[in-house]
Design a protein around this motif. Structure first.
Motif: not given
Length: 61
Positions: A1-24
């Motif tokens: 199991x691995x993880x990817x992180x998605x950083x979400x920016x709004x007007x060049x400000x980090x709004x939130x980060x989401x972590x999603x687990x995924x199976x290769x």
């Protein structure tokens, strides 16, 4: 199991980060798949359609 992180920016400000687990063995083929997941999660978290539409996404390991 691995993880990817998605950083979400709004007007060049980090709004939130989401972590999603995924199976290769069942991995999404494109970073867009993780961005779509982040958009879906943003909707569930109560962000507006306008915020989601104008957000920028960066996918990282």
């Amino acid at each position: 199991m691995a993880a990817k992180i998605v950083d979400v920016f709004l007007k060049d400000v980090l709004l939130r980060s989401y972590t999603f687990d995924w199976d290769v063995t069942h991995a999404p083929l494109f970073e867009q798949d993780f961005i779509d997941r982040a958009r879906t999660q943003m909707q569930a978290d109560g962000y507006t359609t306008d915020q989601i539409a104008t957000a920028r996404f960066i996918v990282r390991d």
